[in-house]
Write a protein that holds these residues in place. Structure first.
Motif, PDB file in Angstrom:
ATOM      1  N   TRP A  82      45.401  32.385  52.370  1.00 32.32           N
ATOM      2  CA  TRP A  82      45.372  32.034  50.951  1.00 32.32           C
ATOM      3  C   TRP A  82      45.261  30.515  50.786  1.00 32.32           C
ATOM      4  O   TRP A  82      44.508  30.024  49.953  1.00 32.32           O
TER       5      TRP A  82
ATOM      6  N   SER B 246      41.989  28.130  49.234  1.00 32.31           N
ATOM      7  CA  SER B 246      42.280  27.492  47.946  1.00 32.31           C
ATOM      8  C   SER B 246      41.154  26.556  47.526  1.00 32.31           C
ATOM      9  O   SER B 246      40.838  26.463  46.345  1.00 32.31           O
TER      10      SER B 246
ATOM     11  N   ARG C  74      38.514  28.678  45.928  1.00 34.40           N
ATOM     12  CA  ARG C  74      38.897  29.147  44.591  1.00 34.40           C
ATOM     13  C   ARG C  74      38.786  28.024  43.570  1.00 34.40           C
ATOM     14  O   ARG C  74      38.325  28.245  42.446  1.00 34.40           O
TER      15      ARG C  74
END
Length: 122
Positions: A71, A75, A78
């Motif tokens: 994750w 990032s 994203r």
């Protein structure tokens, strides 16, 4: 059909986990520090757990750490996607404004004809 296969695979995994857990019910002692370091620190926390909980807990913690690291790695992707979406929305608003809005049905050619008709009339 794929749903049935997925449920069968999941059932086999659960059955294997239950069998392995039942085979490893012996209690083990987990200590926070090695013996030498515990003597120096004068502190050593320990807990007694079944072996299968230690093994499954280690797998669960490993999965959580892996998911978190992935994750964090994604990032930047994203944030780039969010930035691009913001740019797309701004450009769509600008295109709508330049076209005269969503309800404006006037045509530039008709506007020029209206202006030339107004000049001839005066």
């Amino acid at each position: 059909m794929l749903r049935i296969i997925r449920y069968l695979i999941l059932a086999v995994i659960v059955a294997v986990l239950v069998i392995v857990s039942m085979a490893n019910r012996e209690m083990v002692v987990l200590t926070a520090l090695p013996t030498g370091l515990a003597e120096v620190a004068a502190w050593n926390a320990s807990v007694e757990l079944p072996l299968f909980l230690v093994a499954l807990g280690g797998v669960a913690v490993g999965l959580l750490v892996g998911f978190f690291l992935e994750w964090m790695r994604e990032s930047k992707h994203r944030s780039e996607v969010a930035k691009r979406q913001k740019q797309v929305r701004a450009l769509n608003r600008e295109v709508t404004r330049l076209r005269g809005g969503p309800n404006d049905t006037s045509d530039e050619v008709l506007a020029i004809l209206d202006q030339s008709a107004a000049r001839k009339a005066s």
